[in-house]
Write a protein that holds these residues in place. Sequence first.
Motif, short mmCIF file in Angstrom:
data_model
loop_
_atom_site.label_atom_id
_atom_site.label_comp_id
_atom_site.label_asym_id
_atom_site.label_seq_id
_atom_site.Cartn_x
_atom_site.Cartn_y
_atom_site.Cartn_z
N MET A 226 0.82 -1.21 0.00
CA MET A 226 0.00 0.00 0.00
C MET A 226 0.85 1.26 0.00
O MET A 226 0.47 2.27 -0.58
CB MET A 226 -0.97 0.00 1.19
CG MET A 226 -2.09 -1.01 1.03
SD MET A 226 -3.21 -0.61 -0.34
CE MET A 226 -2.52 -1.56 -1.67
N ALA B 126 1.81 1.55 -3.58
CA ALA B 126 0.63 1.97 -4.34
C ALA B 126 0.39 3.47 -4.17
O ALA B 126 0.08 4.17 -5.13
CB ALA B 126 -0.60 1.18 -3.91
N TYR B 127 0.53 3.94 -2.93
CA TYR B 127 0.30 5.37 -2.69
C TYR B 127 1.30 6.21 -3.48
O TYR B 127 0.92 7.16 -4.16
CB TYR B 127 0.39 5.70 -1.20
CG TYR B 127 0.07 7.15 -0.93
CD1 TYR B 127 -1.24 7.57 -0.84
CD2 TYR B 127 1.08 8.10 -0.80
CE1 TYR B 127 -1.55 8.90 -0.62
CE2 TYR B 127 0.78 9.43 -0.59
CZ TYR B 127 -0.54 9.83 -0.50
OH TYR B 127 -0.84 11.16 -0.30
N ALA C 115 -5.38 3.80 0.28
CA ALA C 115 -4.02 3.24 0.28
C ALA C 115 -3.27 3.66 1.54
O ALA C 115 -2.60 2.84 2.18
CB ALA C 115 -3.26 3.68 -0.97
#
Length: 130
Positions: A79, A82-83, A103
């Motif tokens: 995450m 992803a962020y 996220a």
Amino acid sequence: MSFLNRFQPVLLSVLRITAAYMFMLHGTAKLFTFPFVEGLNPPLASIYGIAGILETVGGILLLLGLFTRPTAFLLSGQMAVAYFMAHTSPTPLFPLLNGGEAAALFCFVFLYIAAAGGGAWALDNRFNKA
């Protein structure tokens, strides 16, 4: 509010289970188009397909409380990546504006679970009693 201390292990499990369920739905939406999200059906060999596998399998493991700490740590890292890959431009410090709230929250909830463990209702507790 110290009276809530006795509920801490159970509430940790509730947090783990609810976060895992919501996270798993992101994966099943990518892999199986269920629940259906318009425009979300990535190839399995793409970065989004791999994310879908991690979200589905990792979500199931967290939901059960199995291999909780390493799974949560891995998903926290996913995450974070992803962020920074999908949500930092052009407003990295404003998740509300860049669509990165989920996220960022998943990242830190999973990081907490990696540190705290699965709580009272984790299958890890059953297997680690030997």
